[in-house]
Design an enzyme around this catalytic site. Structure first.
Site, PDB file in Angstrom:
ATOM      1  N   SER A 179      20.731 -54.805  -9.065  1.00  0.00           N
ATOM      2  CA  SER A 179      20.509 -56.169  -8.599  1.00  0.00           C
ATOM      3  C   SER A 179      21.765 -56.998  -8.772  1.00  0.00           C
ATOM      4  O   SER A 179      22.799 -56.508  -9.223  1.00  0.00           O
ATOM      5  CB  SER A 179      19.346 -56.800  -9.373  1.00  0.00           C
ATOM      6  OG  SER A 179      19.775 -57.076 -10.692  1.00  0.00           O
ATOM      7  N   LYS A 180      21.632 -58.257  -8.407  1.00  0.00           N
ATOM      8  CA  LYS A 180      22.760 -59.193  -8.438  1.00  0.00           C
ATOM      9  C   LYS A 180      23.512 -59.160  -9.765  1.00  0.00           C
ATOM     10  O   LYS A 180      24.724 -59.306  -9.809  1.00  0.00           O
ATOM     11  CB  LYS A 180      22.247 -60.625  -8.209  1.00  0.00           C
ATOM     12  CG  LYS A 180      21.952 -60.914  -6.757  1.00  0.00           C
ATOM     13  CD  LYS A 180      23.167 -61.541  -6.080  1.00  0.00           C
ATOM     14  CE  LYS A 180      22.958 -61.656  -4.567  1.00  0.00           C
ATOM     15  NZ  LYS A 180      23.713 -60.676  -3.825  1.00  0.00           N
ATOM     16  N   ARG A 181      22.746 -59.016 -10.841  1.00  0.00           N
ATOM     17  CA  ARG A 181      23.433 -59.111 -12.133  1.00  0.00           C
ATOM     18  C   ARG A 181      24.355 -57.925 -12.394  1.00  0.00           C
ATOM     19  O   ARG A 181      25.114 -57.915 -13.344  1.00  0.00           O
ATOM     20  CB  ARG A 181      22.420 -59.315 -13.271  1.00  0.00           C
ATOM     21  CG  ARG A 181      21.636 -58.114 -13.638  1.00  0.00           C
ATOM     22  CD  ARG A 181      20.429 -58.473 -14.494  1.00  0.00           C
ATOM     23  NE  ARG A 181      19.464 -57.411 -14.408  1.00  0.00           N
ATOM     24  CZ  ARG A 181      19.483 -56.338 -15.192  1.00  0.00           C
ATOM     25  NH1 ARG A 181      20.386 -56.223 -16.135  1.00  0.00           N
ATOM     26  NH2 ARG A 181      18.579 -55.388 -15.038  1.00  0.00           N
ATOM     27  N   GLY A 228      26.655 -57.214 -10.334  1.00  0.00           N
ATOM     28  CA  GLY A 228      27.850 -57.501  -9.537  1.00  0.00           C
ATOM     29  C   GLY A 228      27.574 -57.285  -8.065  1.00  0.00           C
ATOM     30  O   GLY A 228      26.434 -57.379  -7.616  1.00  0.00           O
TER      31      GLY A 228
END
Ligand code: GLU
Length: 482
Positions: free
Chosen positions: A245-247, A249
């Site tokens: 996911s986004k976290r 990167g």
């Protein structure tokens, strides 16, 4: 293997993510290695969530990666009549039926199932409606859905090219909806109708769709078509085995582009997410053509692949160093522009200067964005001196004097080139009775603000005499003032 036809069928509900891009790549490699065709299909029947700008972005991303397709894009939204026609055929053959159950009734059934802790299955309420009953519902203005009549017993076997046989109990597959009450097809129905009508021989897609496959096979059987082969490629997980996911990167192709990854490196890296060419398994760097030659679905693993940004960075750095310098410079320009270091269009001189900088700096960076960052001091001296560098290299006795001495001698140096500068540093340090390091370290800090970087004498020639001398004097002044 001949006559191979595969498809990549993204939904335009977001950017192309690394998982989708890897599916596209495997389809591409499979098609090319078999001399077959790759069809691009846009699964845009989910009208509320499909967006045309995502379609454009998808296409741009695929092109940027170099994954050219042979046919399409076809749009499911242009093929609605086909889904209706095939569904009508199933109705006429009594292989599907209209269901008039209201949303409330279905919701009740669902909550009941939840309370009893069992999976909800549509109970087949409308399986055997007669003409009069249907007529009454129609008169009441109820828009029906169309459901596939599925077997209550037995198993549906999926022969997966990667996972071998996977069986699904029919008792757990209910009479699922193929056409919604708004007349639009469900994903399962549209997808298989397209695959069948388009003569797709191999459906290669993400593992998350494995559970849809028995339903699609039941549709294909009911419609009287031969099944395509199926292959479900493993998931891509984050290093901690959580969902990517986004976290973690960058995850979309666009983000990788914006961070300055090269398409060749990204493609190479993605290919190794779940596939290894075997035989030794040590090699990791492959061009797209080499991958095409060696790709084999049998060597795709069942287990999840782990996304490792460090490795991707390493690989990108490798490609940057091997890249044709002119080409690299061209694609690096936007990254330098973004940081206000250059302005397009570049004059020939500016381009050549940038090229020399890149030749020097690319040895030590991983992305084009880092390249521009690490090159900023070639364009301006609005940098701060590194804190640790100050205490290590500027605070020693006599450093300001040394820098001024070097500056003075550099002004007279002929010719002003790498070799002469190097010789000069040697002679000054001998003269002063100090190590060359006592001159080199503060010089680097004075010229770049940093404590590490490319060869110092190379930097000095690229900066030119004037700017070098100026920065040395400025640093000396800074030391004296602090
Ligand atoms: N549109 C679906 C997706 O993006 C395609 C799945 C398939 O390949 O059948 O997940």
């Amino acid at each position: 293997m001949s006559g191979v036809r595969v498809r990549f069928a993204p939904s335009p509900t977001g950017e192309l993510h690394i998982g989708g891009a890897r599916t596209a790549l495997f389809n591409y490699l499979f098609a090319r290695s078999a001399g077959g065709d790759l069809v691009l299909r846009i699964d845009d029947t989910y009208l509320e969530r499909s967006r045309s700008d995502y379609i454009e972005k998808l296409i741009t991303s695929l092109r940027w990666l170099g994954l050219e397709w042979d046919e399409g894009p076809y749009y499911q939204s242009n093929r609605l009549a086909e889904y209706t026609r095939e569904a009508e055929r199933l109705l006429a053959d009594n292989k599907a039926y209209r269901c008039y159950c209201s949303a409330e009734v279905l919701a009740d059934g669902r909550s009941e199932a939840r309370q009893e802790n069992r999976a909800y299955l549509y109970p087949g309420t409308c399986r055997n409606l007669n003409e009069d009953q249907e007529e009454a519902f129609r008169k009441a203005g109820i828009n029906p859905v169309i459901r596939l009549l599925t077997p209550d017993q037995g198993v549906t076997m999926v022969q997966d090219q990667i996972r071998a046989e996977v069986s699904f109990e029919n008792a757990y597959l209910d009479d699922f909806i193929i056409i919604k009450s708004n007349g639009l097809p469900t994903y399962n129905f549209a997808s298989i109708v397209d695959d069948l009508q388009m003569g797709i021989t191999d459906v290669i897609r993400a593992e998350e769709h494995l559970s849809n496959t028995p339903r699609q096979q039941l549709c294909a059987n009911a419609l009287g078509y031969d099944l395509p082969r199926f292959a479900h490629v493993p998931m891509i997980l984050a290093p901690d085995r959580s969902k990517l996911s986004k976290r973690h990167g960058a995850t979309s192709v666009e983000e990788f582009y914006a961070e300055g990854f090269l398409p060749e490196a990204l493609v190479n890296y993605m290919a190794l997410l779940g596939w290894s060419p075997g035989a030794g398994g040590e090699e990791e760097i492959f061009t797209l053509d080499e991958m095409v030659k060696r790709f084999d679905l049998n060597k795709v693993t069942k287990t999840a692949a782990i996304y490792d940004v460090t490795k991707l960075g390493w690989m990108n750095g490798h490609y940057m160093r091997e890249y044709d310098l002119d080409k690299l410079t061209e694609i690096a320009v936007p990254f330098f522009e973004q940081k206000d270091l250059v302005k397009s269009p570049l004059t020939e001189n500016d381009f050549n200067y940038l090229k020399q900088i890149i030749a020097t700096v690319r040895e030590r960076v991983k992305t084009l964005a880092e390249l521009a960052d690490a090159s900023a001091y070639f364009y301006h001296d609005r940098f701060e001196y590194d804190e640790k560098g100050i205490s290590k290299h500027f605070s020693k006795d006599n450093t300001a004097d040394y820098l001024l001495r070097v500056a003075e001698e550099l002004q007279k140096l002929e010719p002003y080139d790498k070799e002469s500068i190097e010789a000069l540093y040697k002679s000054i340090s001998e003269n002063l009775g100090v190590s060359t390091g006592r001159l080199i370290h503060p010089t680097r800090l004075a010229l770049t603000g940093r404590t590490a970087g490319p060869g110092l004498f190379e930097i000095m020639t690229l900066l030119g005499r004037e700017r070098t001398v100026e920065r040395l004097k400025k640093a000396a002044q800074y030391i004296l003032n602090n």
